[in-house]
Design a protein around this motif. Sequence first.
Motif, mmCIF file in Angstrom:
data_model
loop_
_atom_site.group_PDB
_atom_site.id
_atom_site.type_symbol
_atom_site.label_atom_id
_atom_site.label_comp_id
_atom_site.label_asym_id
_atom_site.label_seq_id
_atom_site.Cartn_x
_atom_site.Cartn_y
_atom_site.Cartn_z
ATOM 1 N N VAL A 72 -19.039 6.601 -60.211
ATOM 2 C CA VAL A 72 -19.672 5.357 -59.519
ATOM 3 C C VAL A 72 -18.860 4.902 -58.402
ATOM 4 O O VAL A 72 -17.604 5.002 -58.445
ATOM 5 C CB VAL A 72 -20.031 4.371 -60.563
ATOM 6 N N GLN A 73 -19.339 4.101 -57.544
ATOM 7 C CA GLN A 73 -18.573 3.503 -56.298
ATOM 8 C C GLN A 73 -18.023 2.259 -57.041
ATOM 9 O O GLN A 73 -18.831 1.525 -57.872
ATOM 10 C CB GLN A 73 -19.618 3.060 -55.229
ATOM 11 N N ALA A 74 -16.934 1.899 -56.382
ATOM 12 C CA ALA A 74 -16.459 0.261 -56.879
ATOM 13 C C ALA A 74 -17.227 -0.627 -56.598
ATOM 14 O O ALA A 74 -18.241 -0.744 -55.718
ATOM 15 C CB ALA A 74 -15.091 0.264 -55.864
ATOM 16 N N GLY A 75 -17.270 -1.751 -57.565
ATOM 17 C CA GLY A 75 -18.305 -2.662 -57.585
ATOM 18 C C GLY A 75 -19.552 -2.180 -58.448
ATOM 19 O O GLY A 75 -20.441 -3.102 -58.900
ATOM 20 N N GLY A 76 -19.713 -1.152 -58.864
ATOM 21 C CA GLY A 76 -20.818 -0.525 -59.628
ATOM 22 C C GLY A 76 -20.855 -0.846 -61.197
ATOM 23 O O GLY A 76 -19.754 -1.497 -61.457
ATOM 24 N N SER A 77 -21.829 -0.290 -61.795
ATOM 25 C CA SER A 77 -21.711 -0.724 -63.279
ATOM 26 C C SER A 77 -22.080 0.724 -63.924
ATOM 27 O O SER A 77 -22.654 1.607 -63.490
ATOM 28 C CB SER A 77 -22.900 -1.716 -63.599
ATOM 29 N N LEU A 78 -21.427 0.802 -65.092
ATOM 30 C CA LEU A 78 -22.050 1.711 -66.202
ATOM 31 C C LEU A 78 -22.050 1.387 -67.564
ATOM 32 O O LEU A 78 -21.447 0.254 -67.772
ATOM 33 C CB LEU A 78 -20.767 2.803 -66.029
ATOM 34 N N SER B 174 -18.555 -4.491 -62.317
ATOM 35 C CA SER B 174 -17.514 -4.604 -61.035
ATOM 36 C C SER B 174 -16.498 -3.759 -61.267
ATOM 37 O O SER B 174 -15.345 -3.928 -61.226
ATOM 38 C CB SER B 174 -17.180 -5.954 -61.370
ATOM 39 N N LEU B 175 -16.874 -2.443 -61.220
ATOM 40 C CA LEU B 175 -15.934 -1.302 -61.699
ATOM 41 C C LEU B 175 -14.924 -1.256 -60.377
ATOM 42 O O LEU B 175 -15.477 -1.520 -59.246
ATOM 43 C CB LEU B 175 -16.670 -0.066 -61.996
ATOM 44 N N ILE B 176 -13.785 -0.913 -60.842
ATOM 45 C CA ILE B 176 -12.520 -0.753 -59.627
ATOM 46 C C ILE B 176 -11.918 0.637 -59.641
ATOM 47 O O ILE B 176 -12.025 1.098 -60.927
ATOM 48 C CB ILE B 176 -11.633 -1.774 -59.637
ATOM 49 N N PRO B 177 -11.405 1.136 -58.903
ATOM 50 C CA PRO B 177 -10.734 2.389 -58.953
ATOM 51 C C PRO B 177 -9.811 2.724 -60.387
ATOM 52 O O PRO B 177 -9.718 3.588 -60.826
ATOM 53 C CB PRO B 177 -10.135 2.929 -57.762
#
Length: 123
Positions: free
Chosen positions: A12-18, A86-89
């Motif tokens: 997922v890209q940064a800022g995305g959700s899972l 708000s996922l981050i690396p």
Amino acid sequence: QVQLVESGGGLVQAGGSLRLSCAASGRTSFSNYVRGWFRQAPGKEREFVGAINRGGDTTMYADSLRGRVTISRNNAKNTVYVQMNSLIPEDTGVYYCAAGGTFTGIATSYPYWGQGTQVTVSS
């Protein structure tokens, strides 16, 4: 005995959700167990993400993740979920679900573990 199987990981890209899921099976009632989520980044120790009590009405989260993760459970489906926003690396790692008898963030208190699901967050 409890068997746990995680699913929902991916890239997922940064800022995305899972949303990760963890299905339980076995000879005991799923609702008897506290459920926890942990994660392990490459080269780092396993760390606590959050936990939910047996009834699903009380949760706790790691301070570093509070506000970005939500844990829920559906005892009728024998499944626990973690919604991550708000996922981050730095959230990259293998995510594990666990089951145990104590509502805690201490990994060694959980006797049952899944195999983990990989989450990769790209920048």
